[in-house]
Motif scaffolding. Sequence first.
Motif, PDB file in Angstrom:
ATOM      1  N   LEU A 148       1.314  -1.232  -0.205  1.00 45.26           N
ATOM      2  CA  LEU A 148      -0.066   0.135   0.225  1.00 45.26           C
ATOM      3  C   LEU A 148       0.838   1.502  -0.283  1.00 45.26           C
ATOM      4  O   LEU A 148       1.188   2.106  -0.582  1.00 45.26           O
ATOM      5  CB  LEU A 148      -0.861   0.048   1.284  1.00 45.26           C
ATOM      6  N   GLN A 149       1.601   0.917   0.936  1.00 47.55           N
ATOM      7  CA  GLN A 149       2.794   2.380   0.824  1.00 47.55           C
ATOM      8  C   GLN A 149       3.206   2.681  -0.433  1.00 47.55           C
ATOM      9  O   GLN A 149       3.497   3.838  -1.064  1.00 47.55           O
ATOM     10  CB  GLN A 149       3.983   2.188   1.906  1.00 47.55           C
ATOM     11  N   LYS A 150       3.973   1.977  -0.706  1.00 47.07           N
ATOM     12  CA  LYS A 150       4.478   2.047  -2.476  1.00 47.07           C
ATOM     13  C   LYS A 150       3.111   2.615  -3.025  1.00 47.07           C
ATOM     14  O   LYS A 150       3.456   3.450  -4.434  1.00 47.07           O
ATOM     15  CB  LYS A 150       4.906   0.029  -3.074  1.00 47.07           C
ATOM     16  N   LEU A 151       2.350   2.587  -3.488  1.00 46.82           N
ATOM     17  CA  LEU A 151       1.156   2.887  -4.120  1.00 46.82           C
ATOM     18  C   LEU A 151       0.446   4.791  -3.556  1.00 46.82           C
ATOM     19  O   LEU A 151      -0.212   5.219  -4.253  1.00 46.82           O
ATOM     20  CB  LEU A 151       0.130   2.338  -4.579  1.00 46.82           C
ATOM     21  N   GLY A 152       1.338   5.466  -3.267  1.00 43.96           N
ATOM     22  CA  GLY A 152       1.485   6.072  -2.101  1.00 43.96           C
ATOM     23  C   GLY A 152      -0.565   6.173  -1.057  1.00 43.96           C
ATOM     24  O   GLY A 152      -0.218   7.091  -1.092  1.00 43.96           O
ATOM     25  N   LEU A 153      -0.016   4.413  -0.633  1.00 38.19           N
ATOM     26  CA  LEU A 153      -1.888   5.075   0.337  1.00 38.19           C
ATOM     27  C   LEU A 153      -1.182   4.665   2.013  1.00 38.19           C
ATOM     28  O   LEU A 153      -0.034   3.945   1.779  1.00 38.19           O
ATOM     29  CB  LEU A 153      -2.231   3.798  -0.055  1.00 38.19           C
ATOM     30  N   HIS A 154      -1.967   4.803   2.706  1.00 40.01           N
ATOM     31  CA  HIS A 154      -1.981   5.101   3.818  1.00 40.01           C
ATOM     32  C   HIS A 154      -2.715   4.002   4.690  1.00 40.01           C
ATOM     33  O   HIS A 154      -3.901   3.899   5.026  1.00 40.01           O
ATOM     34  CB  HIS A 154      -1.849   6.187   4.719  1.00 40.01           C
ATOM     35  N   CYS A 155      -2.235   3.033   5.356  1.00 39.72           N
ATOM     36  CA  CYS A 155      -3.090   2.184   5.258  1.00 39.72           C
ATOM     37  C   CYS A 155      -3.645   2.090   7.635  1.00 39.72           C
ATOM     38  O   CYS A 155      -2.107   2.810   8.504  1.00 39.72           O
ATOM     39  CB  CYS A 155      -2.230   0.669   5.635  1.00 39.72           C
ATOM     40  N   VAL A 156      -4.714   2.220   7.980  1.00 42.21           N
ATOM     41  CA  VAL A 156      -5.035   2.754   9.061  1.00 42.21           C
ATOM     42  C   VAL A 156      -4.921   1.390  10.085  1.00 42.21           C
ATOM     43  O   VAL A 156      -4.848   1.270  10.975  1.00 42.21           O
ATOM     44  CB  VAL A 156      -5.822   3.252   8.607  1.00 42.21           C
TER      45      VAL A 156
END
Length: 179
Positions: free
Chosen positions: A14-22
Amino acid sequence: MVSLRCKIIVKQELQKLGLHCVNVELGTVEIRESITDSQKEQLRQQLQIYGLQLLDNKRNIIIEKIKAIIIEMIHYSDEIPKINYSDYISEKLGYDYTYLANTFSEVKGMTIQQYIILNKIEKVKELLMYGELNLTEISYKLHYSSVAHLSNQFKKITGLTPTYFKGLKKKRLRNLEDL
């Protein structure tokens, strides 16, 4: 229970895609942002590399949760719940059991009860191979009404009696010693 390794992989992808996991739990990932179709497809492809699946269908998510509860309950819990499996699963997921059972049957082509039985027999095989418990103790541990019930179910699923299955281990060990 989602393994720590799987959680880490999902968070990293998810981080590689620029998304922040909650939050990452079985069948659900909570992220801050909206995910685009392109990002979802990239995530799907990356997770497949690790043998993980991206489920975006509510029914498939429910099925995976049911399977995980059953596997955890039978294979990883020291004490199988003494309440009915149906009540336990329904309580854990917060859905009516009839809905869960119908969904499971439609998608998997077997009932939840059949899936439970298959997993219980796998656990019996595992316990027989370890040889630490006798059949009576295994029957009690897995909440069978009797050793005869366990034996009948075991034979119906495997085609072997528990005693014969256990004997196969001894035969394999002897064969290894002869090498």
